[in-house]
Scaffold this motif. Structure first.
Motif, PDB file in Angstrom:
ATOM      1  N   ILE A  86       0.858  -1.186   0.000  1.00 39.51           N
ATOM      2  CA  ILE A  86       0.000   0.000   0.000  1.00 39.51           C
ATOM      3  C   ILE A  86       0.893   1.234   0.000  1.00 39.51           C
ATOM      4  CG2 ILE A  86      -0.216   0.064   2.527  1.00 39.51           C
ATOM      5  CD1 ILE A  86      -3.160   1.011   2.051  1.00 39.51           C
ATOM      6  N   ASP A  87       0.396   2.298  -0.595  1.00 42.89           N
ATOM      7  CA  ASP A  87       1.146   3.550  -0.602  1.00 42.89           C
ATOM      8  C   ASP A  87       0.167   4.706  -0.642  1.00 42.89           C
ATOM      9  OD1 ASP A  87       3.848   4.757  -0.666  1.00 42.89           O
ATOM     10  OD2 ASP A  87       3.159   5.615  -2.553  1.00 42.89           O
ATOM     11  N   ILE A  88       0.568   5.827  -0.093  1.00 43.55           N
ATOM     12  CA  ILE A  88      -0.210   7.063  -0.130  1.00 43.55           C
ATOM     13  C   ILE A  88       0.750   8.208  -0.425  1.00 43.55           C
ATOM     14  CG2 ILE A  88      -0.046   7.412   2.375  1.00 43.55           C
ATOM     15  CD1 ILE A  88      -2.899   8.659   2.216  1.00 43.55           C
ATOM     16  N   GLU A  89       0.314   9.132  -1.246  1.00 42.18           N
ATOM     17  CA  GLU A  89       1.134  10.289  -1.618  1.00 42.18           C
ATOM     18  C   GLU A  89       0.284  11.544  -1.615  1.00 42.18           C
ATOM     19  OE1 GLU A  89       4.396  10.261  -2.259  1.00 42.18           O
ATOM     20  OE2 GLU A  89       4.628   8.076  -2.304  1.00 42.18           O
ATOM     21  N   GLU A  90       0.920  12.664  -1.367  1.00 40.78           N
ATOM     22  CA  GLU A  90       0.254  13.949  -1.541  1.00 40.78           C
ATOM     23  C   GLU A  90       0.305  14.318  -3.016  1.00 40.78           C
ATOM     24  OE1 GLU A  90       0.972  17.174   1.185  1.00 40.78           O
ATOM     25  OE2 GLU A  90       1.866  15.769   2.622  1.00 40.78           O
ATOM     26  N   VAL A  91      -0.805  14.757  -3.559  1.00 39.41           N
ATOM     27  CA  VAL A  91      -0.886  15.126  -4.970  1.00 39.41           C
ATOM     28  C   VAL A  91       0.060  16.280  -5.282  1.00 39.41           C
ATOM     29  CG1 VAL A  91      -2.432  16.024  -6.765  1.00 39.41           C
ATOM     30  CG2 VAL A  91      -3.203  14.187  -5.234  1.00 39.41           C
ATOM     31  N   THR A  92       0.309  17.159  -4.317  1.00 40.36           N
ATOM     32  CA  THR A  92       1.204  18.306  -4.560  1.00 40.36           C
ATOM     33  C   THR A  92       2.617  17.867  -4.933  1.00 40.36           C
ATOM     34  OG1 THR A  92       1.672  18.480  -2.195  1.00 40.36           O
ATOM     35  CG2 THR A  92      -0.057  19.927  -3.095  1.00 40.36           C
ATOM     36  N   ARG A  93       2.993  16.642  -4.582  1.00 40.18           N
ATOM     37  CA  ARG A  93       4.305  16.131  -4.984  1.00 40.18           C
ATOM     38  C   ARG A  93       4.437  16.179  -6.509  1.00 40.18           C
ATOM     39  NH1 ARG A  93       6.943  10.259  -3.419  1.00 40.18           N
ATOM     40  NH2 ARG A  93       8.930  10.672  -4.400  1.00 40.18           N
ATOM     41  N   PHE A  94       3.315  16.029  -7.206  1.00 38.95           N
ATOM     42  CA  PHE A  94       3.307  16.070  -8.664  1.00 38.95           C
ATOM     43  C   PHE A  94       2.844  17.415  -9.197  1.00 38.95           C
ATOM     44  CE2 PHE A  94       3.331  11.734  -7.386  1.00 38.95           C
ATOM     45  CZ  PHE A  94       4.276  11.185  -8.229  1.00 38.95           C
TER      46      PHE A  94
ATOM     47  N   ALA B 148      -0.291  10.808  -9.350  1.00 36.68           N
ATOM     48  CA  ALA B 148       0.000  10.401  -7.975  1.00 36.68           C
ATOM     49  C   ALA B 148      -0.537   9.004  -7.688  1.00 36.68           C
ATOM     50  CB  ALA B 148      -0.588  11.417  -6.990  1.00 36.68           C
ATOM     51  N   ALA B 149      -1.743   8.692  -8.158  1.00 34.04           N
ATOM     52  CA  ALA B 149      -2.322   7.366  -7.932  1.00 34.04           C
ATOM     53  C   ALA B 149      -1.494   6.284  -8.625  1.00 34.04           C
ATOM     54  CB  ALA B 149      -3.765   7.334  -8.420  1.00 34.04           C
ATOM     55  N   ARG B 150      -1.028   6.555  -9.829  1.00 33.09           N
ATOM     56  CA  ARG B 150      -0.204   5.583 -10.533  1.00 33.09           C
ATOM     57  C   ARG B 150       1.155   5.412  -9.859  1.00 33.09           C
ATOM     58  NH1 ARG B 150      -4.187   6.724 -12.865  1.00 33.09           N
ATOM     59  NH2 ARG B 150      -5.145   5.486 -14.495  1.00 33.09           N
ATOM     60  N   PHE B 151       1.701   6.503  -9.363  1.00 36.45           N
ATOM     61  CA  PHE B 151       2.947   6.398  -8.603  1.00 36.45           C
ATOM     62  C   PHE B 151       2.739   5.535  -7.362  1.00 36.45           C
ATOM     63  CE2 PHE B 151       6.047   7.776  -5.467  1.00 36.45           C
ATOM     64  CZ  PHE B 151       7.226   7.665  -6.195  1.00 36.45           C
ATOM     65  N   CYS B 152       1.619   5.739  -6.680  1.00 33.24           N
ATOM     66  CA  CYS B 152       1.300   4.911  -5.507  1.00 33.24           C
ATOM     67  C   CYS B 152       1.218   3.435  -5.883  1.00 33.24           C
ATOM     68  CB  CYS B 152      -0.024   5.347  -4.886  1.00 33.24           C
ATOM     69  SG  CYS B 152       0.035   6.901  -4.009  1.00 33.24           S
ATOM     70  N   ALA B 153       0.609   3.132  -7.015  1.00 36.42           N
ATOM     71  CA  ALA B 153       0.505   1.740  -7.457  1.00 36.42           C
ATOM     72  C   ALA B 153       1.891   1.140  -7.684  1.00 36.42           C
ATOM     73  CB  ALA B 153      -0.325   1.649  -8.726  1.00 36.42           C
ATOM     74  N   LYS B 154       2.785   1.919  -8.245  1.00 36.05           N
ATOM     75  CA  LYS B 154       4.146   1.443  -8.480  1.00 36.05           C
ATOM     76  C   LYS B 154       4.873   1.182  -7.155  1.00 36.05           C
ATOM     77  CE  LYS B 154       4.264   3.973 -12.841  1.00 36.05           C
ATOM     78  NZ  LYS B 154       4.919   3.223 -13.906  1.00 36.05           N
TER      79      LYS B 154
ATOM     80  N   SER C  37      -7.172   5.099  -5.620  1.00 39.34           N
ATOM     81  CA  SER C  37      -8.132   6.101  -5.181  1.00 39.34           C
ATOM     82  C   SER C  37      -7.399   7.424  -5.028  1.00 39.34           C
ATOM     83  CB  SER C  37      -8.759   5.685  -3.843  1.00 39.34           C
ATOM     84  OG  SER C  37      -9.809   6.553  -3.507  1.00 39.34           O
ATOM     85  N   HIS C  38      -8.133   8.516  -5.273  1.00 37.39           N
ATOM     86  CA  HIS C  38      -7.508   9.825  -5.077  1.00 37.39           C
ATOM     87  C   HIS C  38      -8.561  10.889  -4.827  1.00 37.39           C
ATOM     88  CE1 HIS C  38      -8.649  11.299  -9.067  1.00 37.39           C
ATOM     89  NE2 HIS C  38      -8.227  10.144  -9.554  1.00 37.39           N
ATOM     90  N   THR C  39      -8.104  11.932  -4.166  1.00 36.09           N
ATOM     91  CA  THR C  39      -8.843  13.180  -4.034  1.00 36.09           C
ATOM     92  C   THR C  39      -7.948  14.239  -4.674  1.00 36.09           C
ATOM     93  OG1 THR C  39      -7.854  13.812  -1.914  1.00 36.09           O
ATOM     94  CG2 THR C  39      -9.823  12.406  -1.819  1.00 36.09           C
ATOM     95  N   ASN C  40      -8.287  15.498  -4.526  1.00 35.77           N
ATOM     96  CA  ASN C  40      -7.394  16.539  -5.035  1.00 35.77           C
ATOM     97  C   ASN C  40      -6.158  16.710  -4.162  1.00 35.77           C
ATOM     98  OD1 ASN C  40      -8.801  17.187  -7.369  1.00 35.77           O
ATOM     99  ND2 ASN C  40     -10.173  18.552  -6.266  1.00 35.77           N
ATOM    100  N   LYS C  41      -6.175  16.131  -2.943  1.00 37.31           N
ATOM    101  CA  LYS C  41      -5.038  16.282  -2.031  1.00 37.31           C
ATOM    102  C   LYS C  41      -4.201  15.017  -1.883  1.00 37.31           C
ATOM    103  CE  LYS C  41      -6.962  19.966   0.768  1.00 37.31           C
ATOM    104  NZ  LYS C  41      -7.184  20.467   2.108  1.00 37.31           N
ATOM    105  N   PHE C  42      -4.833  13.857  -1.907  1.00 36.82           N
ATOM    106  CA  PHE C  42      -4.123  12.600  -1.652  1.00 36.82           C
ATOM    107  C   PHE C  42      -4.478  11.544  -2.683  1.00 36.82           C
ATOM    108  CE2 PHE C  42      -4.474  14.620   2.502  1.00 36.82           C
ATOM    109  CZ  PHE C  42      -3.155  14.582   2.926  1.00 36.82           C
TER     110      PHE C  42
ATOM    111  N   THR D 220      -3.859   7.117  -3.261  1.00 38.79           N
ATOM    112  CA  THR D 220      -3.450   5.883  -2.609  1.00 38.79           C
ATOM    113  C   THR D 220      -3.640   4.713  -3.558  1.00 38.79           C
ATOM    114  OG1 THR D 220      -3.652   4.559  -0.583  1.00 38.79           O
ATOM    115  CG2 THR D 220      -5.699   5.400  -1.544  1.00 38.79           C
ATOM    116  N   ALA D 221      -2.913   3.634  -3.286  1.00 40.92           N
ATOM    117  CA  ALA D 221      -3.062   2.399  -4.056  1.00 40.92           C
ATOM    118  C   ALA D 221      -2.816   1.223  -3.135  1.00 40.92           C
ATOM    119  CB  ALA D 221      -2.091   2.360  -5.228  1.00 40.92           C
ATOM    120  N   PHE D 222      -3.516   0.155  -3.425  1.00 34.22           N
ATOM    121  CA  PHE D 222      -3.401  -1.114  -2.709  1.00 34.22           C
ATOM    122  C   PHE D 222      -3.146  -2.191  -3.752  1.00 34.22           C
ATOM    123  CE2 PHE D 222      -5.125  -4.961  -0.835  1.00 34.22           C
ATOM    124  CZ  PHE D 222      -4.637  -4.914   0.465  1.00 34.22           C
TER     125      PHE D 222
END
Length: 118
Positions: A10-18, A53-59, A100-105, A107-109
């Motif tokens: 699992i991973d979670i990222e802030e969208v602002t990273r991108f 960001a969601a694709r990065f989380c999946a990776k 899954s994503h919002t405008n801020k975060f 995540t991927a499982f």
């Protein structure tokens, strides 16, 4: 019925990273991580960065799930099949992924049958 054992990641990222690194200004960064198809998919969106960001989380989740196998981010591709994400990997076709994503975060499982990793 035989029970199955899975590895998970699992991973979670802030969208602002991108979003803080616009694609037009940082193409080489994106091209090191994402396939041309992934970039094309994300750039079709009005706001591509939650999708990146969601694709990065999946990776990242995939790397965590496969544990001992050496993979780089570019070898892991998220494709869409009937509006559902599917992982394309050099060694397996049986991984499951949820994004899954919002405008801020974002995540991927990721779930792998353990026998796929042996």
């Amino acid at each position: 019925m035989k029970s199955r054992i899975f590895n998970i990641g699992i991973d979670i990222e802030e969208v602002t990273r991108f979003s803080n690194m616009p694609y037009e200004q940082k193409k080489s960064f994106y091209e090191k991580i994402f396939s041309p198809e992934e970039i094309k998919y994300c750039m079709k969106k009005s706001n591509p960065y939650p999708h990146f960001a969601a694709r990065f989380c999946a990776k990242e989740a995939t790397i965590k799930a496969v544990d001992k196998k050496k993979l780089n981010l570019f070898e892991i591709e998220v494709q869409m099949n009937n509006s559902k994400p599917v992982l394309k990997l050099p060694f397996s076709h049986n991984a499951s992924v949820s994004l899954s994503h919002t405008n801020k975060f974002a995540t991927a499982f990721v779930l792998f049958p353990i026998n796929e990793l042996e």
